[in-house]
Scaffold this active site. Structure first.
Site, short mmCIF file in Angstrom:
data_model
loop_
_atom_site.label_atom_id
_atom_site.label_comp_id
_atom_site.label_asym_id
_atom_site.label_seq_id
_atom_site.Cartn_x
_atom_site.Cartn_y
_atom_site.Cartn_z
CG HIS A 197 39.25 39.09 41.34
ND1 HIS A 197 40.21 39.97 41.79
CD2 HIS A 197 39.27 39.18 39.98
CE1 HIS A 197 40.78 40.55 40.75
NE2 HIS A 197 40.22 40.10 39.64
CB SER A 237 41.03 42.86 37.79
OG SER A 237 41.58 41.63 38.06
C1 GCU Z 1 43.81 37.39 35.59
C2 GCU Z 1 45.20 37.91 35.74
C3 GCU Z 1 45.26 39.07 36.74
C4 GCU Z 1 44.22 40.11 36.39
C5 GCU Z 1 42.87 39.47 36.26
C6 GCU Z 1 41.75 40.40 35.79
O1 GCU Z 1 43.43 36.73 36.78
O2 GCU Z 1 46.01 36.83 36.13
O3 GCU Z 1 46.54 39.65 36.74
O4 GCU Z 1 44.23 41.14 37.34
O5 GCU Z 1 42.92 38.44 35.30
O6 GCU Z 1 42.01 41.40 35.15
O7 GCU Z 1 40.62 40.08 36.06
#
Ligand code: GCU
Length: 426
Positions: free
Chosen positions: A407, A266
């Site tokens: 995710h 992420s």
């Molecule tokens: C949020 C953000 C993302 C990021 C994520 C994370 O969802 O919008 O851009 O990748 O956090 O780091 O878990």
């Protein structure tokens, strides 16, 4: 806490982390259907600003690559304002043999960024395989909440730094506490990596810089000049931290510093990519659902877009990135060119079928768009001409895997990472 309870927690966390994270996601609807993606035209990574078409390695290396890197600094991540600190020191804190049933050795190292214990510092947690030929290849990646959350080892200290805290929304300063020991262990299958001959090295991102807009001074950006227009954001700071970890790895006799695979999930995937773009010592890159501002194309506007990124997460980027909110087509670079900056080094792109926020297809297209650069450099690019189906592993030099699910980082992701490293890092 019993191992059963921990297992149940890990499952719950897996489900929770499959949901779009609280920040940004619910504020404004984003594109989630392919037919709603507007037409766009990607910049050609092989055409220089002055119109020169790049046909050879020399022109790429000396002209196009530096100008692209500079543009990513200006438009997206900002200019890194600090090199390796002159006084930085490494202190080996502890070494424990025979961990994970004898599979490995645990080494803990303090990276004293200002050369002193009461200055800024980053604690490395390393696991190195007990068997196999030395020196060993390693996976290097940052973690969200502290080394002690990645495994249940009771000896790992509970740190005092900023932690994001999975039970909280991002950007809340969650104090590390005993109850969080091992909460992220499902994302860190150390024993599996060790069994396959790989070391794993991690550090908490919050030790490099707290993830909050008003706290940058406490982190490493506070060591450099006050950030002005065009200067680095937190992603730049976290990426810088990865390079300092790399500085240490170059000194460790049991680690093969020429075989370091940098990875990140992420926002930490965005940081890993930006680190490798700037630091060519990092030999292989793994993007675990890095999404927007990572490998996903900005111009597709699918899932998270620049406005979302810069409204609440603006501190991650160069201040100028916000100018492109709603105007992505005016950007002179797109994220396939970030992948191109890694060429010809191998990169594995991991996506999740239901992780729409990260735009899994846009992540594939980010890799695909870099393919001409890899091929111009005489290397294999991304061999899949179409977006691969779920569970179909594409192990070309630009690799891709679409895992069924959301995710998260799962054991399945690690299996693919190890297979990819076996092919490209051995
Ligand atoms: C949020 C953000 C993302 C990021 C994520 C994370 O969802 O919008 O851009 O990748 O956090 O780091 O878990």
């Amino acid at each position: 806490m019993s191992s059963k309870l921990r297992g149940a927690m890990a499952v719950l966390l897996g489900i929770l982390s499959g949901m779009p994270w609280a920040i940004g996601a619910e504020d404004r609807p984003t594109i989630t259907r392919e037919q709603d993606v507007p037409p766009y035209r990607l910049p050609d990574p092989l055409v220089c600003w002055d119109g020169t078409v790049v046909k050879d390695r020399k022109t790429w290396q000396e002209k196009r690559r530096p100008e692209l890197l500079k543009r990513f600094e200006e438009e997206v991540y900002g200019r890194t304002r600090l090199g390796r600190p002159a006084g930085m020191r490494f202190v080996v804190r502890d070494e424990k043999k025979g961990v994970f049933g004898g599979l490995g050795t645990q080494v803990r190292v303090g990276v004293l960024l200002e050369g002193r214990e009461d200055g800024r510092k980053m604690e490395l947690l390393m696991y190195l395989p007990a068997k196999g030929r030395l020196p060993v290849p390693v996976f290097l990646g940052l973690n969200f909440d502290g080394n002690y959350t990645t495994t249940v080892d009771p000896d790992l200290p509970v740190p005092g730094h900023y932690a994001m805290g999975l039970f909280h929304n991002a950007l809340t300063d969650h104090r590390p506490e005993e109850a969080s020991r091992g909460i992220h262990q499902h994302q860190w299958p150390y024993a599996y990596a060790l069994e396959h001959g790989y070391g794993v090295v991690t550090a908490a991102y919050g030790e490099i810089e707290p993830d909050a807009p008003d706290r940058w001074k406490e982190g490493v950006r506070g060591l450099g000049p006050e950030p002005g227009p065009g200067d680095w954001g937190s992603i730049g700071a976290w990426a810088w931290g990865l390079s300092r970890a790399m500085d240490y790895l170059q000194t460790h006799p049991r680690v093969d510093a020429r075989r370091v695979a940098v990875f990140g999930f992420s926002r930490l995937g965005k940081a890993a990519l930006w680190a490798a773009a700037q630091d060519e010592r990092l030999a292989l890159v793994i993007s675990q659902q890095s999404g927007a501002g990572g490998v996903a194309l900005s111009q597709r506007l699918f899932g998270e877009d620049v406005e979302h990124l810069t409204t609440k997460l603006g501190h991650w980027f160069a201040p100028d990135f916000a100018k492109f909110a709603g105007k992505e087509s005016e950007m002179t670079v797109d994220q396939h060119e970030l992948v191109a900056l890694l060429a010809p080094r191998p990169i594995l792109i991991l996506s999740g079928t239901t992780d729409h926020w990260s735009d899994p297809r846009g992540e594939y297209l980010g890799g695909r768009g870099a393919d001409p650069v890899y091929r111009m450099l005489g290397s294999e690019g991304l061999s899949a001409r179409e977006w691969p189906r779920p569970s179909e592993f594409v192990d070309s030099r630009v690799g891709y895997y679409l895992r069924p699910g959301g995710h998260d980082v799962t054991f399945e992701d690690w299996q693919v990472m190890v297979r990819f490293a076996d092919r490209h890092l051995r």
